[in-house]
Design a protein around this motif. Structure first.
Motif, mmCIF file in Angstrom:
data_model
loop_
_atom_site.group_PDB
_atom_site.id
_atom_site.type_symbol
_atom_site.label_atom_id
_atom_site.label_comp_id
_atom_site.label_asym_id
_atom_site.label_seq_id
_atom_site.Cartn_x
_atom_site.Cartn_y
_atom_site.Cartn_z
ATOM 1 N N MET A 113 0.842 -1.201 0.000
ATOM 2 C CA MET A 113 0.000 0.000 0.000
ATOM 3 C C MET A 113 0.879 1.254 0.000
ATOM 4 O O MET A 113 0.585 2.223 -0.705
ATOM 5 N N ALA A 114 1.968 1.247 0.761
ATOM 6 C CA ALA A 114 2.900 2.383 0.761
ATOM 7 C C ALA A 114 3.516 2.570 -0.625
ATOM 8 O O ALA A 114 3.733 3.704 -1.065
ATOM 9 N N SER A 115 3.760 1.470 -1.325
ATOM 10 C CA SER A 115 4.377 1.558 -2.662
ATOM 11 C C SER A 115 3.489 2.265 -3.683
ATOM 12 O O SER A 115 3.975 2.745 -4.700
ATOM 13 N N ILE A 116 2.193 2.356 -3.413
ATOM 14 C CA ILE A 116 1.290 3.082 -4.319
ATOM 15 C C ILE A 116 0.870 4.427 -3.719
ATOM 16 O O ILE A 116 -0.090 5.050 -4.171
ATOM 17 N N GLY A 117 1.600 4.846 -2.693
ATOM 18 C CA GLY A 117 1.350 6.157 -2.102
ATOM 19 C C GLY A 117 0.187 6.207 -1.137
ATOM 20 O O GLY A 117 -0.359 7.284 -0.883
ATOM 21 N N GLU A 118 -0.186 5.075 -0.573
ATOM 22 C CA GLU A 118 -1.308 5.037 0.369
ATOM 23 C C GLU A 118 -0.920 4.322 1.669
ATOM 24 O O GLU A 118 -1.550 3.340 2.064
ATOM 25 N N PRO A 119 0.092 4.825 2.364
ATOM 26 C CA PRO A 119 0.532 4.111 3.574
ATOM 27 C C PRO A 119 -0.486 4.116 4.710
ATOM 28 O O PRO A 119 -0.438 3.248 5.575
ATOM 29 N N ASP A 120 -1.414 5.075 4.706
ATOM 30 C CA ASP A 120 -2.362 5.177 5.813
ATOM 31 C C ASP A 120 -3.782 4.732 5.454
ATOM 32 O O ASP A 120 -4.691 4.851 6.278
ATOM 33 N N THR A 121 -3.971 4.215 4.256
ATOM 34 C CA THR A 121 -5.296 3.765 3.842
ATOM 35 C C THR A 121 -5.604 2.416 4.482
ATOM 36 O O THR A 121 -4.779 1.508 4.458
ATOM 37 N N THR A 122 -6.793 2.282 5.029
ATOM 38 C CA THR A 122 -7.231 1.015 5.598
ATOM 39 C C THR A 122 -7.448 0.019 4.462
ATOM 40 O O THR A 122 -8.160 0.313 3.501
ATOM 41 N N ALA A 123 -6.808 -1.144 4.575
ATOM 42 C CA ALA A 123 -6.936 -2.179 3.544
ATOM 43 C C ALA A 123 -6.787 -3.551 4.187
ATOM 44 O O ALA A 123 -6.092 -3.712 5.188
ATOM 45 N N VAL A 124 -7.481 -4.520 3.610
ATOM 46 C CA VAL A 124 -7.416 -5.913 4.058
ATOM 47 C C VAL A 124 -7.227 -6.792 2.828
ATOM 48 O O VAL A 124 -7.507 -6.370 1.702
ATOM 49 N N PHE A 174 -2.821 -19.009 -7.751
ATOM 50 C CA PHE A 174 -2.717 -18.244 -6.508
ATOM 51 C C PHE A 174 -3.508 -16.948 -6.665
ATOM 52 O O PHE A 174 -3.463 -16.318 -7.720
ATOM 53 N N TRP A 175 -4.209 -16.580 -5.612
ATOM 54 C CA TRP A 175 -5.135 -15.448 -5.636
ATOM 55 C C TRP A 175 -4.773 -14.407 -4.594
ATOM 56 O O TRP A 175 -4.350 -14.747 -3.485
ATOM 57 N N SER A 176 -5.005 -13.155 -4.940
ATOM 58 C CA SER A 176 -4.915 -12.051 -3.974
ATOM 59 C C SER A 176 -6.091 -11.119 -4.239
ATOM 60 O O SER A 176 -6.308 -10.673 -5.362
ATOM 61 N N LEU A 177 -6.851 -10.839 -3.178
ATOM 62 C CA LEU A 177 -7.944 -9.875 -3.211
ATOM 63 C C LEU A 177 -7.648 -8.828 -2.148
ATOM 64 O O LEU A 177 -7.502 -9.167 -0.977
ATOM 65 N N ILE A 178 -7.570 -7.578 -2.570
ATOM 66 C CA ILE A 178 -7.367 -6.463 -1.643
ATOM 67 C C ILE A 178 -8.635 -5.624 -1.652
ATOM 68 O O ILE A 178 -9.124 -5.237 -2.723
ATOM 69 N N VAL A 179 -9.166 -5.365 -0.477
ATOM 70 C CA VAL A 179 -10.323 -4.489 -0.314
ATOM 71 C C VAL A 179 -9.826 -3.295 0.505
ATOM 72 O O VAL A 179 -9.241 -3.465 1.570
ATOM 73 N N ALA A 180 -10.055 -2.086 -0.037
ATOM 74 C CA ALA A 180 -9.528 -0.886 0.620
ATOM 75 C C ALA A 180 -10.583 0.200 0.764
ATOM 76 O O ALA A 180 -11.541 0.270 -0.010
ATOM 77 N N ALA A 181 -10.341 1.041 1.756
ATOM 78 C CA ALA A 181 -11.161 2.232 1.989
ATOM 79 C C ALA A 181 -10.887 3.244 0.870
ATOM 80 O O ALA A 181 -9.954 3.074 0.085
ATOM 81 N N PRO A 182 -11.682 4.302 0.806
ATOM 82 C CA PRO A 182 -11.422 5.336 -0.217
ATOM 83 C C PRO A 182 -10.016 5.909 -0.086
ATOM 84 O O PRO A 182 -9.429 5.913 1.007
ATOM 85 N N LYS A 183 -9.505 6.415 -1.210
ATOM 86 C CA LYS A 183 -8.199 7.080 -1.167
ATOM 87 C C LYS A 183 -8.290 8.302 -0.266
ATOM 88 O O LYS A 183 -9.316 8.984 -0.248
ATOM 89 N N PRO A 184 -7.211 8.559 0.491
ATOM 90 C CA PRO A 184 -7.243 9.736 1.397
ATOM 91 C C PRO A 184 -7.293 11.048 0.624
ATOM 92 O O PRO A 184 -6.905 11.149 -0.480
#
Length: 184
Positions: A113-124, A174-184
């Motif tokens: 998440m930090a690598s895309i400029g969103e270090p503080d965005t809530t994500a699971v 292999f699967w990856s699903l990321i669910v994230a809050a809105p961008k800050p």
């Protein structure tokens, strides 16, 4: 005594017309069966067990959003940046042949998440291996309390979903699903 004739002049042309139309419709139905192609299956049944496979993001958005709506939550929209970091996770797992690759420091969700400029965005995130189709992955995640919690994350408004294939790994896909809050 008055007899009604079955061959009345009014009924005969009408009967012949009905028979002719019926015959034409039957012929058309038979011929259309010869040229008609079967409807394609929904993309969530497409096998991801090949190197060039890619999840249909719109189909995934529809499936996830409907599930969330049925559980009183808002829709999710596909996010290309989240999909890119989900892809990096799936590729790392496929290269290692194990979902345990997701535990590496560089593959931690916070680092990606930090690598895309969103270090503080809530994500699971859900990671898994072995499901061949989106339908299978969705069903498996829905039945697992921890995976289900990711799909039903109350903060989620967007997602990234990706797969990677490994012909030599036990689980293959292999699967990856990321669910994230809105961008800050």
């Amino acid at each position: 005594m008055i007899r009604a004739s079955l061959r009345s002049p009014v009924r005969a042309p009408f009967s012949r017309a009905i028979l002719a139309l019926s015959g034409s419709l039957l012929a058309a139905a038979i011929l259309s069966g010869c040229t008609e192609t079967k409807p394609s299956k929904p993309s969530f049944y497409d096998s991801m067990a090949r190197p060039d496979a890619a999840v249909d993001q719109q189909s995934a958005a529809s499936m996830l959003s409907l599930y969330r709506k049925n559980n009183g939550l808002g829709a999710l929209t596909p996010d290309p940046q989240l999909t890119a970091i989900a892809k990096s996770q799936a590729v790392a797992m496929a290269r290692a042949g194990s979902v345990n690759a997701s535990l590496g420091a560089e593959q931690k969700l916070s680092a990606r998440m930090a690598s895309i400029g969103e270090p503080d965005t809530t994500a699971v995130e859900n990671v898994s291996g072995g499901y061949r189709t989106l339908a299978e992955a969705f069903s498996g995640w829905r039945e697992s309390p921890k995976h289900n919690a990711v799909m039903l994350d109350k903060n989620g408004t967007r997602f990234g979903l990706a797969t990677a294939y490994s012909s030599s790994a036990k689980h293959k896909v292999f699967w990856s699903l990321i669910v994230a809050a809105p961008k800050p």
